[in-house]
Design an enzyme around this catalytic site. Structure first.
Site, short mmCIF file in Angstrom:
data_model
loop_
_atom_site.label_atom_id
_atom_site.label_comp_id
_atom_site.label_asym_id
_atom_site.label_seq_id
_atom_site.Cartn_x
_atom_site.Cartn_y
_atom_site.Cartn_z
N CYS A 115 44.87 -11.70 13.82
CA CYS A 115 45.72 -10.76 14.94
C CYS A 115 46.24 -11.53 16.14
CB CYS A 115 44.72 -9.85 15.52
SG CYS A 115 44.06 -8.63 14.28
N HIS A 252 48.48 -7.05 21.97
CA HIS A 252 48.00 -6.60 20.57
C HIS A 252 47.42 -5.34 20.53
CE1 HIS A 252 46.42 -6.76 16.57
NE2 HIS A 252 45.23 -6.71 17.07
N ASN A 282 46.63 -0.60 13.75
CA ASN A 282 46.44 -2.16 14.16
C ASN A 282 47.11 -2.94 12.82
OD1 ASN A 282 45.84 -4.98 14.29
ND2 ASN A 282 43.82 -4.60 14.75
N1 ACO Z 1 34.36 8.04 11.50
C1 ACO Z 1 33.36 8.75 11.75
N2 ACO Z 1 32.35 8.13 12.18
C2 ACO Z 1 32.33 6.72 12.22
C3 ACO Z 1 33.47 5.98 11.53
C4 ACO Z 1 34.62 6.94 11.23
N3 ACO Z 1 35.78 6.24 10.84
N4 ACO Z 1 33.29 4.73 11.86
C5 ACO Z 1 31.86 4.54 12.13
N5 ACO Z 1 31.42 5.79 12.35
C6 ACO Z 1 30.20 6.07 12.93
C7 ACO Z 1 29.12 4.94 12.81
O1 ACO Z 1 28.53 5.19 11.24
C8 ACO Z 1 28.09 5.53 13.77
O2 ACO Z 1 27.19 6.36 13.35
P1 ACO Z 1 25.71 6.43 13.53
O3 ACO Z 1 25.58 6.34 15.05
O4 ACO Z 1 25.25 7.55 12.82
O5 ACO Z 1 25.29 5.02 12.75
C9 ACO Z 1 29.05 5.98 15.01
O6 ACO Z 1 30.29 6.57 14.54
C10 ACO Z 1 29.11 4.82 16.07
O7 ACO Z 1 29.70 3.84 15.25
P2 ACO Z 1 29.94 2.58 16.22
O8 ACO Z 1 30.40 1.26 15.35
O9 ACO Z 1 28.96 2.11 17.35
O10 ACO Z 1 31.36 3.01 17.01
P3 ACO Z 1 32.08 2.21 18.10
O11 ACO Z 1 32.18 3.14 19.40
O12 ACO Z 1 31.76 0.93 18.28
O13 ACO Z 1 33.31 2.21 17.76
C11 ACO Z 1 35.29 0.92 16.63
C12 ACO Z 1 33.86 1.68 16.36
C13 ACO Z 1 36.24 1.91 16.93
C14 ACO Z 1 35.21 0.18 15.39
C15 ACO Z 1 34.89 0.05 17.85
O14 ACO Z 1 33.89 -0.96 17.63
C16 ACO Z 1 36.21 -1.00 17.87
O15 ACO Z 1 37.28 -0.66 18.05
N6 ACO Z 1 36.01 -2.50 17.86
C17 ACO Z 1 36.98 -3.26 18.19
C18 ACO Z 1 37.44 -3.57 16.72
C19 ACO Z 1 38.68 -3.92 16.43
O16 ACO Z 1 39.70 -3.47 17.04
N7 ACO Z 1 39.04 -4.90 15.41
C20 ACO Z 1 40.35 -5.01 15.13
C21 ACO Z 1 40.59 -6.56 14.60
S1 ACO Z 1 40.08 -7.48 15.90
C22 ACO Z 1 41.31 -7.14 17.04
O17 ACO Z 1 42.52 -6.88 16.53
C23 ACO Z 1 41.15 -7.40 18.45
#
Ligand code: ACO
Length: 325
Positions: A115, A252, A282
């Site tokens: 990214c 980004h 993304n």
């Molecule tokens: N739909 C519904 N529920 C979901 C989904 C989904 N798509 N994905 C995860 N969940 C659930 C999980 O299973 C979990 O359930 P549980 O509590 O019963 O176990 C709950 O939602 C919470 O999951 P978390 O992973 O804790 O959610 P979080 O608030 O951390 O959000 C996310 C997840 C959106 C991926 C966040 O961590 C994030 O944005 N991280 C950055 C990742 C990123 O942007 N990566 C891109 C590449 S790197 C970059 O470009 C910077």
């Protein structure tokens, strides 16, 4: 050698036709439009058509850029293409784009920083122009992440989209600082200890497969604002600027919460931030040039504006670039 600066001549972009909404994703995984919008700000993304590749999209973005600039491929002497999703293991996707554009001299190669790829590619092209190794460079970010997603993993497949963007740079004499246009500085970093937080579980050497993206979302999130803020601070400090001097932040586009966090950290109103993540999701290395293209086309970014690019990705890699447009 007379000192030169890499000036931005034009930019371009390409998005696949197929729009894939959050509701469309509910056919694949247990998710909802509400969850995705609340956690990421994403409403929809574009997905490449069957057979449509990174080189196809990169070539479309390149052609738009050359058209906007009034340049032809024979004006180019360098293509640097950032991608983590090349058409083939080799040769470089950049050489495929080179051939399709009809560019028969100079050099074309790929840069891989996921990214942060576009900022890395910009940094490389800027260095080539500054050292006189090239005078005109096309910097492209292009990705088909839809091909490396695990469509049964709801924690990752909802986050990404496909697309390509490009910027044309040309060496120009260095003017007085106040009127000086072009890439003012670039700042790139990596820390390979974070491999396990974001990687693809395949590859030619290790598994002889393409593999799927794996991510510790929370871990990435925890680092993202911190790393991007560090890179922003470096760019501003290197040029004697503060965030108040910025006309635009073009980060980004990973997640709206990360983008808003960056704006808060810089004490910048969201009116000065270009965000496309709601419609593009993304697109990895393509996200920054696609956002630039949109904001230049609609007249937000204009000549003379001070624009900060900022990104973070797998590796981890992160970086920034300050540009006087
Ligand atoms: N739909 C519904 N529920 C979901 C989904 C989904 N798509 N994905 C995860 N969940 C659930 C999980 O299973 C979990 O359930 P549980 O509590 O019963 O176990 C709950 O939602 C919470 O999951 P978390 O992973 O804790 O959610 P979080 O608030 O951390 O959000 C996310 C997840 C959106 C991926 C966040 O961590 C994030 O944005 N991280 C950055 C990742 C990123 O942007 N990566 C891109 C590449 S790197 C970059 O470009 C910077």
């Amino acid at each position: 050698m007379m000192p030169v600066r890499a000036q931005v001549v034009a930019c371009g972009g390409y998005l696949p036709e197929r729009v894939f909404t959050n509701d469309d994703l509910t056919r694949y995984v247990a998710t909802s439009d509400h969850w995705i919008q609340q956690r990421t700000g994403i409403r929809e993304r574009r997905i490449a058509a069957a057979g449509e590749t990174t080189a196809d999209m990169a070539t479309r973005a390149a052609r738009t850029t050359l058209d906007r600039a009034g340049f032809t491929a024979s004006d180019l002497d360098l293509i640097v293409l950032a991608t983590a999703t090349p058409d083939e293991t080799f040769p470089a996707t950049a050489t495929m784009v080179q051939a399709r554009l009809g560019m028969t001299r100079g050099a074309a190669f790929d840069v891989h920083a996921v990214c942060t790829g576009f900022i890395y590619a910009l940094s490389v092209a800027d260095a080539f122009l500054k050292t006189g190794q090239a005078r005109t460079a096309l910097v492209i970010g292009a990705e088909t992440f839809s091909r490396i997603l695990d469509w049964t993993d709801r924690s990752t497949c909802v986050l990404f989209g496909d697309g390509a963007g490009a910027v044309l740079l040309q060496a120009a004499p260095l003017n007085e600082p106040a009127t000086d246009r072009g890439v003012l500085s670039t700042h790139i970093y990596s820390d390979g200890r974070h491999h396990d937080a974001l990687y693809v579980d395949g590859g030619p050497s290790r598994t002889q497969t393409v593999g799927c993206l794996r991510m510790e979302g929370k871990e990435v999130f925890r680092h993202a604002i911190h790393r991007m803020a560090e890179a922003s601070d470096a760019a501003l400090a290197a040029n004697g600027k503060t965030a108040a001097d910025l006309d635009w932040l073009v980060p980004h586009q990973a997640n709206m919460r990360i983008i808003e966090g960056m704006a808060r950290r810089l004490e910048l109103s969201m009116d000065h931030v270009v965000a496309t993540v709601d419609r593009h999701a993304n697109t990895s290395a393509a996200s920054i040039p696609l956002a630039l293209f949109e904001a230049v086309e609609d007249g937000r970014i204009r000549p003379g504006h001070l624009v900060l690019l900022d990104g973070m990705g797998g590796g981890f890699t992160w970086g920034s670039a300050l540009i006087r447009w």
